[in-house]
Design a protein around this motif. Structure first.
Motif, PDB file in Angstrom:
ATOM      1  N   GLU A 137     115.055  -8.494 -58.085  1.00 63.22           N
ATOM      2  CA  GLU A 137     113.897  -8.717 -59.252  1.00 63.22           C
ATOM      3  C   GLU A 137     112.822  -9.388 -58.568  1.00 63.22           C
ATOM      4  O   GLU A 137     111.793  -9.308 -59.133  1.00 63.22           O
ATOM      5  CB  GLU A 137     114.819  -9.579 -60.082  1.00 63.22           C
ATOM      6  CG  GLU A 137     116.113  -8.670 -61.020  1.00 63.22           C
ATOM      7  CD  GLU A 137     116.641  -9.689 -61.947  1.00 63.22           C
ATOM      8  OE1 GLU A 137     117.254  -9.146 -62.726  1.00 63.22           O
ATOM      9  OE2 GLU A 137     116.631 -10.779 -61.807  1.00 63.22           O
ATOM     10  N   SER A 138     112.824 -10.141 -57.576  1.00 60.50           N
ATOM     11  CA  SER A 138     111.926 -11.018 -57.048  1.00 60.50           C
ATOM     12  C   SER A 138     111.348 -10.566 -55.877  1.00 60.50           C
ATOM     13  O   SER A 138     110.388 -11.175 -55.214  1.00 60.50           O
ATOM     14  CB  SER A 138     112.511 -12.515 -56.857  1.00 60.50           C
ATOM     15  OG  SER A 138     112.823 -13.224 -57.842  1.00 60.50           O
ATOM     16  N   GLY A 139     111.647  -9.200 -55.524  1.00 64.03           N
ATOM     17  CA  GLY A 139     110.840  -8.706 -54.442  1.00 64.03           C
ATOM     18  C   GLY A 139     111.425  -8.719 -53.091  1.00 64.03           C
ATOM     19  O   GLY A 139     110.927  -8.253 -52.188  1.00 64.03           O
ATOM     20  N   PHE A 140     112.479  -9.325 -53.000  1.00 61.64           N
ATOM     21  CA  PHE A 140     113.254  -9.531 -51.831  1.00 61.64           C
ATOM     22  C   PHE A 140     114.428  -8.534 -51.482  1.00 61.64           C
ATOM     23  O   PHE A 140     115.096  -7.845 -52.480  1.00 61.64           O
ATOM     24  CB  PHE A 140     113.914 -10.753 -51.730  1.00 61.64           C
ATOM     25  CG  PHE A 140     112.846 -11.968 -51.771  1.00 61.64           C
ATOM     26  CD1 PHE A 140     112.019 -12.110 -50.360  1.00 61.64           C
ATOM     27  CD2 PHE A 140     112.458 -12.590 -52.779  1.00 61.64           C
ATOM     28  CE1 PHE A 140     111.021 -13.232 -50.501  1.00 61.64           C
ATOM     29  CE2 PHE A 140     111.775 -13.648 -52.696  1.00 61.64           C
ATOM     30  CZ  PHE A 140     110.909 -14.022 -51.670  1.00 61.64           C
ATOM     31  N   ASP A 141     114.778  -8.210 -50.283  1.00 63.91           N
ATOM     32  CA  ASP A 141     115.832  -7.368 -49.731  1.00 63.91           C
ATOM     33  C   ASP A 141     116.923  -8.170 -50.283  1.00 63.91           C
ATOM     34  O   ASP A 141     117.389  -9.329 -49.887  1.00 63.91           O
ATOM     35  CB  ASP A 141     115.650  -7.209 -48.214  1.00 63.91           C
ATOM     36  CG  ASP A 141     117.069  -6.341 -47.775  1.00 63.91           C
ATOM     37  OD1 ASP A 141     117.940  -6.098 -48.652  1.00 63.91           O
ATOM     38  OD2 ASP A 141     117.003  -5.843 -46.744  1.00 63.91           O
ATOM     39  N   PRO A 142     118.050  -7.644 -50.897  1.00 64.33           N
ATOM     40  CA  PRO A 142     119.043  -8.149 -51.635  1.00 64.33           C
ATOM     41  C   PRO A 142     120.120  -8.475 -50.513  1.00 64.33           C
ATOM     42  O   PRO A 142     121.073  -9.366 -50.492  1.00 64.33           O
ATOM     43  CB  PRO A 142     119.733  -7.394 -52.779  1.00 64.33           C
ATOM     44  CG  PRO A 142     118.971  -5.989 -52.511  1.00 64.33           C
ATOM     45  CD  PRO A 142     117.807  -6.196 -51.743  1.00 64.33           C
ATOM     46  N   THR A 143     120.093  -7.725 -49.436  1.00 61.83           N
ATOM     47  CA  THR A 143     121.159  -8.168 -48.356  1.00 61.83           C
ATOM     48  C   THR A 143     120.966  -9.258 -47.536  1.00 61.83           C
ATOM     49  O   THR A 143     121.555  -9.940 -46.636  1.00 61.83           O
ATOM     50  CB  THR A 143     120.874  -6.851 -47.220  1.00 61.83           C
ATOM     51  OG1 THR A 143     119.505  -6.907 -46.598  1.00 61.83           O
ATOM     52  CG2 THR A 143     121.359  -5.630 -47.801  1.00 61.83           C
ATOM     53  N   LEU A 144     119.520  -9.978 -47.936  1.00 62.05           N
ATOM     54  CA  LEU A 144     119.241 -11.263 -47.562  1.00 62.05           C
ATOM     55  C   LEU A 144     120.471 -12.360 -47.909  1.00 62.05           C
ATOM     56  O   LEU A 144     120.718 -13.415 -47.293  1.00 62.05           O
ATOM     57  CB  LEU A 144     117.958 -11.870 -47.952  1.00 62.05           C
ATOM     58  CG  LEU A 144     116.616 -11.251 -47.268  1.00 62.05           C
ATOM     59  CD1 LEU A 144     115.579 -11.879 -48.054  1.00 62.05           C
ATOM     60  CD2 LEU A 144     116.898 -11.743 -45.784  1.00 62.05           C
ATOM     61  N   ALA A 145     121.362 -12.072 -48.797  1.00 62.48           N
ATOM     62  CA  ALA A 145     122.448 -12.850 -49.304  1.00 62.48           C
ATOM     63  C   ALA A 145     123.433 -12.730 -48.272  1.00 62.48           C
ATOM     64  O   ALA A 145     124.030 -13.847 -48.136  1.00 62.48           O
ATOM     65  CB  ALA A 145     122.820 -12.317 -50.664  1.00 62.48           C
ATOM     66  N   ASP A 146     123.546 -11.664 -47.488  1.00 65.46           N
ATOM     67  CA  ASP A 146     124.642 -11.571 -46.430  1.00 65.46           C
ATOM     68  C   ASP A 146     123.962 -12.070 -45.392  1.00 65.46           C
ATOM     69  O   ASP A 146     124.871 -12.788 -44.401  1.00 65.46           O
ATOM     70  CB  ASP A 146     125.077 -10.216 -46.415  1.00 65.46           C
ATOM     71  CG  ASP A 146     125.653  -9.915 -47.907  1.00 65.46           C
ATOM     72  OD1 ASP A 146     126.238 -10.357 -48.520  1.00 65.46           O
ATOM     73  OD2 ASP A 146     125.163  -8.533 -48.053  1.00 65.46           O
TER      74      ASP A 146
END
Length: 199
Positions: A137-146
């Motif tokens: 939602e904030s424009g980042f790659d969600p895979t950054l969480a991993d």
């Protein structure tokens, strides 16, 4: 150009109440901001603070009045008894650290989305899918969480050490590059005045 080191916790209601005001102040003064999520409970244990349940009843009672007052003052919704608080702040903090390093999205929005998930939306910000949704939602790659886990853990630990050595004992906490310190969302006006040269 002034600079602000912003120490905060992704599970702090007072950090939630900062809202977008820090970004407005930074824009007015052309200030840069480094976002430093840190382990607030670790800071408490080393600087004389206590987790909420361990505080004297008078402090708990005051907090129960003060938080809703401040939320009303800012026109922000606030759930005083969120379903998923306290929760593990580390995973969301790792994501913030990874996002700041990666760039390309709206970091202040990411931080506020995580805080709102906790304090308004009854979501557990320790859960992987909640974090990934906030990143997306904030424009980042969600895979950054991993992918950001290892670096995030290292920086998160370093942020705590740095915070304690720099005199940080709560959140939110703002330190200007001239050494002036401001603790609490209710000190943002003072931070603004200081950057104007009026305080």
């Amino acid at each position: 150009m002034p600079h602000i080191d912003y120490y905060f916790s992704t599970i702090s209601p007072y950090t939630y109440l900062v809202g977008g005001r820090l970004q407005e102040i930074a824009r007015r003064h052309a200030a840069t901001v480094t976002y430093k999520p840190f382990d607030i409970l670790g800071a408490f244990s080393r600087t004389g603070g206590q987790p909420v349940p361990q505080r004297h009843p008078s402090r708990i009672d005051y907090r129960a009045q003060e938080l809703p007052r401040q939320a009303r003052k800012q026109g922000m919704p606030l759930n005083m008894k969120p379903a998923h608080w306290p929760t593990n702040a580390a995973p969301s903090s790792y994501a913030v650290i990874a996002a700041q390093k990666a760039g390309g999205g709206d970091l202040p929005q990411l931080i506020q989305r995580l805080l709102a998930c906790c304090w308004v939306e009854e979501k557990d910000i320790a859960e992987d899918q909640v974090i990934k949704t906030c990143l997306s939602e904030s424009g980042f790659d969600p895979t950054l969480a991993d992918s950001g886990l290892l670096t995030g853990a290292e920086v998160y630990a370093a942020n705590l050490e740095e915070a304690v050595s720099n005199g940080v004992f709560g959140a939110p906490f703002f330190i200007c590059d001239d050494g002036q310190k401001f603790w609490g969302q209710d000190r943002l006006e003072d931070l603004d005045l200081h950057l104007k040269g009026e305080l």
